[in-house]
Design a protein around this motif. Structure first.
Motif, short mmCIF file in Angstrom:
data_model
loop_
_atom_site.label_atom_id
_atom_site.label_comp_id
_atom_site.label_asym_id
_atom_site.label_seq_id
_atom_site.Cartn_x
_atom_site.Cartn_y
_atom_site.Cartn_z
N LYS A 197 -8.95 16.25 -8.47
CA LYS A 197 -7.66 16.36 -9.17
C LYS A 197 -6.57 15.64 -8.40
N ASP A 198 -6.52 15.85 -7.11
CA ASP A 198 -5.53 15.18 -6.26
C ASP A 198 -5.76 13.67 -6.27
N PHE A 199 -7.01 13.25 -6.25
CA PHE A 199 -7.36 11.83 -6.29
C PHE A 199 -6.85 11.20 -7.59
N LEU A 200 -7.09 11.86 -8.72
CA LEU A 200 -6.62 11.36 -10.01
C LEU A 200 -5.10 11.27 -10.04
N ASP A 201 -4.42 12.28 -9.55
CA ASP A 201 -2.96 12.26 -9.54
C ASP A 201 -2.44 11.07 -8.74
N ARG A 202 -3.06 10.82 -7.61
CA ARG A 202 -2.61 9.71 -6.75
C ARG A 202 -2.89 8.35 -7.41
N VAL B 141 0.04 5.35 -8.31
CA VAL B 141 0.11 3.96 -7.85
C VAL B 141 -0.15 2.94 -8.96
N ILE B 142 -0.98 3.29 -9.94
CA ILE B 142 -1.32 2.31 -10.98
C ILE B 142 -0.26 2.27 -12.08
N TYR C 281 0.81 -1.21 0.00
CA TYR C 281 0.00 0.00 0.00
C TYR C 281 0.85 1.28 0.00
N SER C 282 2.10 1.17 -0.41
CA SER C 282 2.88 2.38 -0.61
C SER C 282 2.22 3.22 -1.70
N GLN C 283 2.19 4.54 -1.49
CA GLN C 283 1.63 5.43 -2.50
C GLN C 283 2.68 6.39 -3.06
N ASP C 284 3.95 6.05 -2.83
CA ASP C 284 5.05 6.83 -3.36
C ASP C 284 5.42 6.29 -4.73
N ARG C 285 5.20 7.08 -5.75
CA ARG C 285 5.42 6.62 -7.12
C ARG C 285 6.87 6.21 -7.35
N GLY C 286 7.82 6.97 -6.85
CA GLY C 286 9.22 6.62 -7.02
C GLY C 286 9.56 5.29 -6.40
#
Length: 589
Positions: A526-531, A535-536, A460-465
């Protein structure tokens, strides 16, 4: 208005049936006195049944007409019915879709059945117990709210849900119905597709034959209304045969089943005894194959990335019982519109109507058992018995491509240090394989695997990097323990199994005032879409990850990480989610 009037078992249809859904007499038995006071006799005319309930909804759900969350371990039901005149002389089968947890059933005061397990269906031939014209069925259901070794899934052991646990259920929660059959009838059929030889294997089970007796059984197989095969045989109680579907060829007719082309063959079975028709049943099957070839997950012999969404199956007014068949179909349709090709049914056993719509509309399903939280030997007996009943009931659905008896070490919390619990996980794996060799099986989804057909990870990490680095490197996938548990239990290791991330994401967005407050949380759409992109997209471009399961389809009573609200309203346009899944949106907009 009829309550859930649709035929409850569409994979095996017989037109002589009667729904018992609707209003039943009801009583909570907090002093556990119903048995000693014989509430089951004479229909409980002593006045024991002092309330009404709408079946198939549990008393905790608003749709039941009660909607109370207080614990009542023992509840009773009563329903009067008449056998329709046109069904006179036939045998009468009483079916329960599911009763949570222990059920005892009486018919006209005579005990006819006991069943343990809150997720599996069960049936009883009640013909010999029927007395007179009007009949009374009485059900006593007992739950064990505080028994942590009970297979319960997300049902909480407290009266009010919190964190990731939801409202408990007790008693009848799927359709109750009568079926009328002649003295010799087709009890069930087991379909096993053999894609590589263009054959469908059919195992038939006939009831009511005399010892060593046989009957004439005809099967007609059609596709899109055209006859494909017809065969008549003399059949005993149990027969197995293969029929070659000579007309299908994936390069020509394209009749294999897949999410893109959910092709179904229809089968009609006619049973004749002494030249007179004794039974007729219609069914269907899909020709599809799920396998691992050269380290790749394949559907119909071609590599196939699975893009799943986690579905916990909860509804605002029905808990685990959908308010309507239309509501079930809507969930399946919304899944496809978002660009997913499958759903992982999480910590519950799917309603057969759900599996039917996945078959019809083309959605892969991972079938999962509702797990316990604590291990005991009694739990092991319970779990194995009920899990076997679930597999037997749902075996024929082409949409099911994987079985998940255990998730995240639920029921086996000490699997890392307790050999007995590892043996249990392996027993479930091998048991599942022993009764279904056609599907993928997980010994313990998410972490602490024993032997599994896939290496599945929950992250469940949400850090893209972090996600890009971790899932672009095999060593990092297997050994980076930051925020995760060991992928394998002692004595087991990675042997090249395909890797899937079967829980990830979980991005929160609160869009209604009645939704709970959960952190961390996106501040707007917008923030939801970015997140979501963060992750996907790492899963889409990984190269090592062969499939994923995003958490989750809808909000629930305590969670707001759904792509849809609890009322099934999209939080952002469905088309945007589809484009993310297809790799078309790769950066924040």
């Amino acid at each position: 208005m009829a309550i859930r009037p649709e035929y409850p078992r569409p994979q095996f249809f017989r037109d002589s049936w009667l729904s018992l859904n609707g209003e039943w007499d009801f009583r909570m038995d907090d002093r556990n006195e119903g048995l000693s006071n014989r509430w089951y006799e004479n229909g409980g005319e002593s006045g024991a049944f002092d309330r009404k309930i709408v079946v198939p909804f549990c008393y905790q759900s608003p749709l039941s007409g009660i909607g109370e969350n207080e614990f009542h371990d023992v509840v009773w039901y009563r329903k009067k019915f008449r056998v329709p005149e046109k069904e006179a002389g036939k045998r009468t089968i009483l079916h329960f879709g599911a009763v949570d947890y222990d059920a005892q059933v009486w018919l006209d005061g005579q005990h006819v059945c006991s069943h343990e397990g809150g997720n599996a269906s069960f049936s009883i031939d009640i013909t010999d117990a029927l007395v007179g014209d009007e009949h009374t069925v009485v059900v006593r259901a007992q739950d064990y709210f505080e028994d942590m070794a009970l297979p319960r899934g997300k049902q909480y052991w407290k009266e009010k849900g919190e964190v990731m646990w939801f409202t408990n259920m007790t008693g009848i929660w799927q359709t109750v119905w009568l079926e009328f059959v002649n003295p010799v009838w087709l009890d069930r059929v087991k379909f096993t597709p053999h894609l590589d030889t263009n054959e469908i294997e059919m195992e038939t089970f006939i009831q009511g034959l005399p010892p060593k007796g046989r009957a004439e059984l005809t099967v007609e197989i059609t596709f899109a209304g055209s006859l494909v095969a017809k065969e008549t045989v003399w059949a005993g109680e149990r027969e197995s045969r293969r029929i070659n579907l000579q007309d299908f060829n994936d390069h020509g007719f394209g009749r294999w089943w897949s999410p893109e082309k959910p092709n179904l063959y229809h089968a009609a079975f006619t049973l004749n005894v002494d030249g007179i028709q004794s039974d007729r049943v219609t069914s269907y099957f899909g020709m599809r194959k799920i396998s691992i070839e050269a380290g790749k997950v394949c559907l119909n012999n071609k590599p196939y990335p699975m893009k799943l969404v986690l579905d916990q199956g909860y509804f605002p007014d029905g808990i685990l019982t959908a308010p309507s068949d239309e509501a079930i179909r809507l969930d399946v349709e919304l899944c496809k519109k978002m660009g997913f090709n499958g759903m992982r049914k999480h910590q519950m056993v799917a309603d057969p109507r759900y599996l039917y719509w996945c078959d019809r509309l083309g959605v892969l399903v991972w079938g999962e058992m509702a797990n316990a939280y604590a291990y005991s030997e009694e739990y092991a007996y319970r779990m194995t018995q009920e899990w076997g009943e679930v597999i037997r009931r749902d075996y024929n659905h082409p949409c099911i491509v994987a079985w998940v008896p255990l998730n995240e070490s639920w029921g086996v919390p000490d699997i890392l240090i307790d050999p007995k619990q590892r043996h249990h996980a392996m027993a479930l794996y091998h048991f599942t394989k022993s009764v279904d060799s056609t599907r993928l099986v997980l010994s313990n989804d998410g972490w602490e695997h024993c032997l599994s057909d896939l290496c599945t990870v929950h992250d469940y990490s949400q850090d893209r990097g972090v996600l890009l680095e971790r899932y672009g490197n095999l060593d990092r996938i297997l050994n980076d323990m930051t925020g995760r548990k060991f992928i394998y239990a002692p004595g087991y290791r990675y042997e090249g199994e395909p890797i899937m991330v079967t829980e990830f994401g979980g991005v929160n967005l609160r869009v209604t005032e009645k939704s709970p407050h959960v952190t961390p949380c996106a501040v707007n759409e917008k923030d939801f879409l970015d997140r979501l992109v963060d992750v996907i997209h790492p899963m889409v471009v990984s190269g090592l990850v062969q499939g994923y399961c995003y958490t989750q389809l809808t909000d629930t009573e305590t969670e707001i990480c759904g792509l849809l609200t609890w009322d099934r309203e999209p939080k952002i346009p469905l088309e945007l989610i589809r484009l993310i899944n297809e790799g078309e949106i790769v950066d924040s907009l």
